[in-house]
Write a protein that holds these residues in place. Structure first.
Motif, PDB file in Angstrom:
ATOM      1  N   UNK A 115       0.522  -0.823   0.188  1.00 45.99           N
ATOM      2  CA  UNK A 115      -0.224  -0.629  -0.027  1.00 45.99           C
ATOM      3  C   UNK A 115       0.677   1.067  -0.366  1.00 45.99           C
ATOM      4  N   UNK A 116       0.178   2.289  -0.256  1.00 43.70           N
ATOM      5  CA  UNK A 116       0.959   3.624   0.029  1.00 43.70           C
ATOM      6  C   UNK A 116       0.292   4.486   1.463  1.00 43.70           C
ATOM      7  N   UNK A 117       1.202   5.215   1.637  1.00 40.48           N
ATOM      8  CA  UNK A 117       1.766   5.606   2.808  1.00 40.48           C
ATOM      9  C   UNK A 117       0.074   7.608   2.664  1.00 40.48           C
ATOM     10  N   UNK A 118       0.076   7.589   3.482  1.00 44.03           N
ATOM     11  CA  UNK A 118      -0.587   9.553   3.709  1.00 44.03           C
ATOM     12  C   UNK A 118       0.433  10.800   2.651  1.00 44.03           C
ATOM     13  N   UNK A 119       2.006  10.287   3.190  1.00 46.79           N
ATOM     14  CA  UNK A 119       2.192  11.146   2.032  1.00 46.79           C
ATOM     15  C   UNK A 119       2.212  10.715   0.818  1.00 46.79           C
ATOM     16  N   UNK A 120       2.411   9.862   0.168  1.00 46.28           N
ATOM     17  CA  UNK A 120       2.237   9.684  -1.400  1.00 46.28           C
ATOM     18  C   UNK A 120       0.454  10.743  -1.747  1.00 46.28           C
ATOM     19  N   UNK A 121      -0.455   9.684  -0.926  1.00 49.04           N
ATOM     20  CA  UNK A 121      -1.744  10.267  -1.192  1.00 49.04           C
ATOM     21  C   UNK A 121      -1.466  11.816  -1.651  1.00 49.04           C
TER      22      UNK A 121
END
Length: 138
Positions: free
Chosen positions: A62-68
Motif C-alpha cells: 500500500x501507499x502511505x498518507x505522504x504518497x496520497x
C-alpha cells in the motif's frame, strides 16, 4: 512483437517524451523539496522509453498518507496538464493505422502521469498490458 513496437515507439515519440520526463526529474531533484517527484519522473522516463511489455502497478504494502498527499499536489500542479498532453498526442497518433498501437501506449501512460507516487513498473508477457489481471482458466 514487443521489441518491434518499442522500436517504433522510440523513433516516433518515445525518446522525446522520456527526455521531457528526465529533464523534469532533474529540475525536481535540484529543488530538493521535490525529490520524490523527481524520482517518480525518472521512473516514468524509463517507462516511456520502452512501454510495451511493461505495466504500472501499485507498490506492495500500500501507499502511505505522504504518497496520497504528494499525488494530490502533483495532480493539481502538473499531472492534469501532462495527461491532457498524452490524450492530445494519442489522438494525433491514432489518425494513422500504424499509429494506433502508439496511441494506446500513450494512453497507457496517463494513470502514472496523474498519480506517480506509490507506483512501480513491472514486466509482463503481454505487449498491451492493462492494470487489470488476466484470468487464466485451467
Amino acid at each position: 512483437m514487443k521489441t518491434l513496437l518499442n522500436i517504433i515507439w522510440l523513433v516516433f515519440g518515445g525518446f522525446w517524451l522520456a527526455l521531457g520526463y528526465f529533464l523534469a526529474g532533474v529540475v525536481c531533484c535540484l529543488l530538493i523539496v521535490t525529490i520524490p517527484w523527481g524520482i517518480a519522473s525518472f521512473r516514468i522516463a524509463a517507462y516511456t522509453l520502452w512501454p510495451f511489455g511493461r505495466m504500472v502497478v501499485d507498490k506492495p504494502g500500500g501507499t502511505g498518507v505522504f504518497s496520497l498527499l504528494g499525488n494530490v499536489i502533483w495532480l493539481l500542479v502538473a499531472g492534469i496538464w501532462i495527461a491532457i498532453g498524452h490524450v492530445v498526442t494519442a489522438f494525433a497518433m491514432a489518425v494513422t493505422i500504424i499509429g494506433i498501437p502508439l496511441a494506446i501506449a500513450n494512453l497507457k501512460l496517463i494513470p502514472v502521469s496523474l498519480m506517480p507516487l506509490g507506483k512501480q513498473i513491472v514486466p509482463t508477457n503481454r505487449p498491451f498490458a492493462s492494470h487489470y489481471p488476466v484470468r487464466t482458466y485451467r
